[in-house]
Design a protein around this motif. Structure first.
Motif, PDB file in Angstrom:
ATOM      1  N   ARG A 188       0.804  -1.216   0.000  1.00 27.84           N
ATOM      2  CA  ARG A 188       0.000   0.000   0.000  1.00 27.84           C
ATOM      3  C   ARG A 188       0.842   1.273   0.000  1.00 27.84           C
ATOM      4  O   ARG A 188       0.353   2.348  -0.344  1.00 27.84           O
ATOM      5  N   GLU A 189       2.117   1.151   0.387  1.00 30.13           N
ATOM      6  CA  GLU A 189       2.999   2.330   0.345  1.00 30.13           C
ATOM      7  C   GLU A 189       4.423   1.871   0.121  1.00 30.13           C
ATOM      8  O   GLU A 189       4.859   0.857   0.670  1.00 30.13           O
ATOM      9  N   ILE A 190       5.137   2.601  -0.719  1.00 22.83           N
ATOM     10  CA  ILE A 190       6.563   2.387  -0.936  1.00 22.83           C
ATOM     11  C   ILE A 190       7.256   3.692  -0.597  1.00 22.83           C
ATOM     12  O   ILE A 190       6.807   4.760  -1.016  1.00 22.83           O
ATOM     13  N   TRP A 191       8.318   3.608   0.185  1.00 24.95           N
ATOM     14  CA  TRP A 191       8.897   4.783   0.840  1.00 24.95           C
ATOM     15  C   TRP A 191      10.288   5.065   0.278  1.00 24.95           C
ATOM     16  O   TRP A 191      11.159   4.204   0.289  1.00 24.95           O
ATOM     17  N   PHE A 192      10.484   6.297  -0.217  1.00 22.23           N
ATOM     18  CA  PHE A 192      11.772   6.730  -0.762  1.00 22.23           C
ATOM     19  C   PHE A 192      12.256   7.977  -0.029  1.00 22.23           C
ATOM     20  O   PHE A 192      11.450   8.830   0.352  1.00 22.23           O
ATOM     21  N   ASP A 193      13.555   8.080   0.143  1.00 20.65           N
ATOM     22  CA  ASP A 193      14.144   9.354   0.568  1.00 20.65           C
ATOM     23  C   ASP A 193      15.288   9.694  -0.372  1.00 20.65           C
ATOM     24  O   ASP A 193      15.570   8.944  -1.311  1.00 20.65           O
ATOM     25  N   ILE A 222       3.168   6.216  -3.469  1.00 26.48           N
ATOM     26  CA  ILE A 222       4.613   6.448  -3.439  1.00 26.48           C
ATOM     27  C   ILE A 222       4.889   7.663  -2.574  1.00 26.48           C
ATOM     28  O   ILE A 222       4.374   8.749  -2.822  1.00 26.48           O
ATOM     29  N   PHE A 223       5.730   7.464  -1.540  1.00 29.30           N
ATOM     30  CA  PHE A 223       6.150   8.557  -0.665  1.00 29.30           C
ATOM     31  C   PHE A 223       7.549   9.017  -1.053  1.00 29.30           C
ATOM     32  O   PHE A 223       8.452   8.203  -1.253  1.00 29.30           O
ATOM     33  N   SER A 224       7.723  10.333  -1.141  1.00 29.82           N
ATOM     34  CA  SER A 224       9.044  10.952  -1.240  1.00 29.82           C
ATOM     35  C   SER A 224       8.871  12.448  -1.003  1.00 29.82           C
ATOM     36  O   SER A 224       7.740  12.927  -0.839  1.00 29.82           O
TER      37      SER A 224
END
Length: 491
Positions: A188-193, A222-224
């Protein structure tokens, strides 16, 4: 001309008139107002309604007590002999959390799954003689209990020798991303920094990575720093801006750019993209488990909740497993305390016992957009809408109790964000006295009254400025017994 028989003519006339009247009656039913773009996606709406999600930082750093590993750690040190992902999931469920995100790989490059592209993984650890897979156990435990999962795959890899060779490393990273997105079911979420080695001229191919993510799992968020679905709030303290728009201009964003942190924190009322903010913070001082640390006090966690969820964001709360492979009991108890406190505060809405009226309502008394909608159980798709008049600047909604019987210190306001975030400025009055004021509302705005508990009969919320018609979906008046203004300074 063909003449119809008299009886047939009358029947035809009656049917025609009935159809005409039906069309006319349907035409008088007021329609919803036009949405104000940009709008959230279905996945974004579902994400925002979660309010609190859990982060799990776990890996070789758990055993070295480092926050940022060097990449030279011996995989053999990873040996969580009592690992129980079911315990993680139980702790989340007891806290009312429906989405958990695991660090599949942190900056040290150690993989919690047996990646075929590297030997720096659980395959070379002593845990389960190298035959274990933390990601699989995590996913299985969560999905068996109906909890959704997400993963974090650090772009910075301090172990991988291809790091610094732009094309080769981007291909390596994309290969590992494909492993996670194809081998572990729906995420449900993929996390990038955007962390990277400052001494190397390294470029991450985020555009290509994001495109591959959406190709493999179209409903994922997609989180960033730059989304495209969820943005960073600009700090790791769990604090959103007192003004916080879910809208922002994605063309003004770049991942890993410290100069945009203020813009990320506030958002943009003229933003071209719907990109709500996620507030990441850890329950302890460190992101990984350290024996010397303990969880934050309940009062601090409540303050973080009001400053994140209460400011139109989602709270991402990190709870790190220890060297045994369990969430520490102190942390689990604190999570449960937080859930119990939130239930105590928000399970009773004093406004539900009030009569309610408004400055106006779209379509008149029976139009379906009356102020009573703010007191039902649907906090998204039923709402109060005022009349659509350009010169109507003072929109208000009022709750009236009896004989000063309203005693509260928290006011909750929610917008019908499915039709766009609109409210720019609002004020709250109790018996004619202003007790709070603010700017944005969005999914949820919580005012914990600085003066403490107030008592009165009439509560009026004025919307003094908005983009188009303000649409209020829910209002609550709550008593927070944990709130002592002199003890907690609200930024």
């Amino acid at each position: 001309m063909v003449k119809l028989p008299h009886a047939l003519f009358l029947t035809t006339l009656v049917l025609h008139l009935s159809f005409t009247l039906a069309i006319s009656a349907r035409g008088r039913v007021p329609t919803p107002p036009l949405p104000i773009l940009p709008l959230p996606s279905y996945s974004q709406l579902k994400w925002q309604q979660r309010e609190i999600i859990m982060f799990l930082h776990f890996g070789v750093n758990t055993f070295t007590s480092y926050e940022r590993g060097t990449g030279h750690e011996d995989p053999a040190i990873f040996n969580p002999v009592g690992l129980d992902t079911n315990q993680w999931v139980s702790a989340a469920m007891d806290a009312g959390i429906s989405l958990m995100i695991l660090t599949a790989k942190h900056h040290d490059g150690f993989c919690l799954w047996p990646s075929k592209y590297t030997d720096h993984s659980v395959e070379r650890s002593h845990w389960k003689d190298g035959k274990g897979d933390v990601v699989q156990e995590f996913v299985d435990a969560a999905k068996a209990r109906g909890v959704d999962v997400g993963l974090y795959l650090s772009p910075w890899d301090r172990h991988e020798p291809r790091y610094g060779h732009i094309l080769e490393y981007n291909e390596y990273y994309l290969a590992q991303l494909q492993e996670l997105l194809t081998n572990y079911g729906s995420l449900r979420e993929i996390w990038f920094d955007g962390f990277k080695n400052s001494t190397l001229n390294m470029t991450y191919y985020f555009t290509e990575w994001f495109s591959m993510v959406k190709e493999l799992q179209s409903s994922i968020n997609i989180f960033s720093d730059a989304g495209p679905d969820v943005r960073w709030v600009g700090n790791e303290d769990g604090i959103a801006g007192t003004t916080c728009w879910a809208t922002i201009n994605r063309t003004s964003l770049s991942i890993g750019n410290a100069s945009i942190e203020g813009y990320l924190n506030v958002g943009d009322p003229r933003g071209t993209h719907y990109l709500p903010a996620e507030c990441d913070v850890t329950i302890r001082d460190g992101w990984f488990w350290h024996k010397s640390e303990s969880p934050k006090k309940l009062s601090k966690l409540l303050q973080i909740y009001y400053n994140s969820v209460g400011r139109n964001c989602v709270l991402l709360l990190n709870v790190p497993p220890n060297t045994t492979g369990l969430l520490p009991e102190t942390d689990v108890r604190r999570l449960k305390e937080l859930r119990n406190a939130l239930d105590t505060i928000f399970s009773v809405n004093l406004a539900e016992k009030c009569s309610v009226k408004a400055s106006s309502q779209r379509g008149g008394k029976d139009g379906g957009f009356g102020p009573e909608n703010v007191l039902d159980s649907d906090h998204l798709w039923t709402y109060w809408a005022p009349v659509d008049e350009d010169d109507a600047q003072d929109h208000w909604i009022e709750m009236r109790g009896t004989n000063g019987g309203l005693r509260f210190n928290v006011v909750r306001i929610q917008e019908a964000v499915g039709l766009g975030q609109r409210i720019k400025r609002h004020e709250i009055y109790v018996d004619g006295k202003k007790v709070a004021q603010g700017t944005t509302v969005g999914h949820k705005r919580l005012h914990r009254l600085k003066g403490g508990v107030v008592q009165g009969s009439v509560v009026r919320i004025r919307i003094t400025e908005s983009k188009g018609l303000p649409l209020v979906s829910s209002i609550g008046l709550h008593l927070d017994p944990f709130w002592q203004p002199k003890d907690v300074k609200v930024p």
